[in-house]
Each structure stands twice: as structure tokens, then as C-alpha cells.
Design an enzyme around this catalytic site. Structure first.
Site, PDB file in Angstrom:
ATOM      1  N   GLY A 217       1.844  -5.015 -37.340  1.00  0.00           N
ATOM      2  CA  GLY A 217       2.627  -3.640 -37.356  1.00  0.00           C
ATOM      3  C   GLY A 217       2.580  -4.927 -35.289  1.00  0.00           C
ATOM      4  O   GLY A 217       3.488  -4.472 -34.540  1.00  0.00           O
ATOM      5  N   ASP A 218       2.135  -4.533 -34.490  1.00  0.00           N
ATOM      6  CA  ASP A 218       1.193  -4.977 -33.526  1.00  0.00           C
ATOM      7  C   ASP A 218       1.848  -6.086 -32.771  1.00  0.00           C
ATOM      8  O   ASP A 218       2.648  -5.974 -32.406  1.00  0.00           O
ATOM      9  CB  ASP A 218       0.307  -4.818 -33.152  1.00  0.00           C
ATOM     10  CG  ASP A 218      -0.719  -4.043 -33.841  1.00  0.00           C
ATOM     11  OD1 ASP A 218      -0.369  -2.772 -33.150  1.00  0.00           O
ATOM     12  OD2 ASP A 218      -2.112  -4.424 -34.300  1.00  0.00           O
TER      13      ASP A 218
END
Length: 303
Positions: A248-249
Site C-alpha cells: 500500500g505504501d
């Protein structure tokens, strides 16, 4: 310059066990240590795609020193505030199932907080700030709000990758990007949102006026970019899920980086999804060559 804020960094201790049995002595066949924390993951992805980033946050003790040395080895810039307590260690147990034990992190003094907020206040208008991850003990649930108030006052673009109350409060300051996953958007809606249509309709009614860009991660189903007049849907590529930490980062970092380099929204979304997928299919953060390979395989449907 992009600044990546990791208030509660960690050493990610990866332990691999073939057949983990609870309550018994288990022998690991491999283990690795990485500099972790969501903001640090962001800076690793940016480094892999050729963009400099300065890490801000709090570090302490021998564990904090390890993180600094690890970032130095990767030629990633950092300007952390030092605290007395040790930076936390998070354990990621990989066996037939993946289990995580995330520790709470150090106590941060008022002096350290003031020094950190001074650094935030000195960020320039043309810079960009990516805020992500949990908050250390003693800072309180409103600490992200304090940061966003400073950024908003100084007219600095930012994104906050968080959930719960922090996500809700960030919308008061119109972030550049929000990237909730399906569960987080359901939590915000206070009801289960299952289908793409349900998510799209909710986002259009409740988020589009409060954030410049909205991406919703659908896990194994893919990802949505939702605008007022159109939706982009990226189907998930098939592959071996190796690393759920940092995917997600990587999406956040990829989208921000691509947009700041002048890409169209569709190009930035394609690149962001490729970044997240490359990390998910890699032992650590996705490398540029792999990202480019996956980017060319993605099918983006305009709805």
C-alpha cells in the site's frame, strides 16, 4: 523535495518457519532484518524509482541506529529526532499463514516533539509531505492533526495514509491523495461496502469534495481510482504474494511521484498499481525494472 514522515519506525524482523506450531519450539529456516515503518517503505520505493526523499520522525537506541545505518547503506536521506527509548521491533512470522506482532514504540518527550514540529514548520511550499503509519505512545491521537494544521497553514500539499479517526480528520484539510482499502472505506462508511458500485457511489458522495485524488485498494480484486466523471479500474495481476508489507505504501509513493513528474492521472494510477504489485511479489520493496515490467501488463478499464 518529498518528505516522508514515519512517527513510529520499526525494525521489521522477518522469521520464516516451515510449519509453525503454537506452544512449541519452532526452528526458523531463515530470518531477515529491514528498516520498517510505512513512511520508510515510501522512501525505499521512491529511491528505487530514482526520486530523493527525506525521512522525518523519531528514532532511539540501538534499534534506531540500525535503521539509520540501513538507510545510509541504501543512500536514503533522513533527519530523525533522537529519543531515549529504543525504536520498536515488529515481528513478521511467515509460515503457512502470515502473523504479525507490532510493538507500541517509544515514549517521546515534549522537547523531541517541539524539535520535530520545528522541522515540519520549515518545510517549503513547493515541497510535498507523505504522512503514514501509527503514532508513538504519548503523542496522542490528534498529533497528525497538529501536523496537518501546520502544513495547511503553509499551503503544503500532503497525503495521509492512515485509517480510523486520523483518516477522518485528514479530510478537513483536503489532502492531495487518500488511499483507503476496502475494509477502511467500510469502516469510514459505518457499513459493509462490497461491490465496486457501492464503493464508487459512496466515494463520490462523501470523499471527492474532501480530497484531490482517491484510490481504493480492493486487495485481490484490484484497485479503483475514482473521479467525478469517470472511474479507472485496474484488475489484479496474478502472481505469488510474497510480501504484504509495504504494498500500500508503494501505491501511495508511486502515484505521488508520478503526478509530481507531470504524468496524467491514468499514467500515475497505472504506475502506482504496478509499484504496489511489484512490492507484493518481492521480498522487499519493488525494483524499477520489475515495476516497469508489471506496468506494461496491467489492464486499466475506464468506466
Amino acid at each position: 523535495m518529498i518528505y516522508s514522515v514515519t512517527l513510529n519506525p520499526s525494525i521489521d524482523f522477518i522469521v520464516r518457519v516451515k510449519d509453525f506450531k503454537e506452544g512449541e519450539t519452532n526452528r526458523a529456516y531463515a530470518d531477515e532484518f529491514y528498516a520498517g515503518g510505512k513512511g520508510i517503505m515510501v522512501s525505499k520505493l521512491l529511491k528505487n524509482v530514482g526520486t530523493d526523499c527525506i525521512n522525518l520522525g523519531f528514532l532511539g537506541g540501538f534499534t534506531g541506529k540500525f535503521i539509520e545505518l540501513n538507510l545510509d547503506k541504501l543512500n536514503i536521506k533522513h533527519d530523525f529526532i533522537q529519543v531515549e527509548d529504543n525504536t520498536r521491533i515488529n515481528v513478521k512470522l511467515k509460515s503457512s499463514k502470515e502473523t504479525e506482532i507490532n510493538c507500541k514504540g517509544p515514549t517521546v518527550s515534549k522537547e523531541a516533539i517541539d524539535n520535530f514540529l520545528d522541522k515540519i514548520s520549515n518545510i517549503k511550499k513547493e515541497d510535498f509531505v507523505i504522512l503514514s503509519g501509527s503514532v508513538p505512545v504519548g503523542l496522542g491521537t490528534d498529533f497528525y492533526t497538529t501536523i496537518m494544521e501546520i502544513l495547511n497553514k503553509n499551503k503544503i500539499n500532503f497525503t495521509l495514509d492512515s485509517s480510523g479517526e486520523a483518516f477522518k480528520k485528514s479530510l478537513e484539510y483536503k489532502p492531495f491523495l487518500v488511499k483507503p482499502n476496502k475494509d477502511e472505506i467500510s469502516e469510514f462508511a459505518k457499513k459493509k461496502l462490497e461491490s465496486k458500485d457501492e464503493i464508487i457511489n459512496f466515494v463520490r458522495k462523501n470523499l471527492l469534495e474532501k480530497a484531490h485524488h482517491v484510490i481504493v485498494s480492493m486487495g485481490g480484486e484490484g484497485a479503483l481510482y475514482i473521479a467525478k466523471d469517470y472511474v479507472l479500474f485496474a484488475s489484479a495481476l496474478k502472481g505469488n504474494l510474497v510480501n504484504s508489507v509495504g504494498a500500500g505504501d508503494s501505491v501511495v509513493a508511486g502515484f505521488v511521484d508520478s503526478m509530481l513528474k507531470g504524468s496524467s492521472v491514468e499514467e500515475a494510477f497505472r504506475f502506482a498499481v504496478a509499484c504496489g504489485t511489484a512490492t507484493a511479489f518481492s521480498e522487499d520493496i519493488g525494483e524499477l525494472k520489475f515495476i516497469e515490467e508489471l506496468k506494461n501488463k496491467l489492464i486499466i478499464e475506464r468506466m
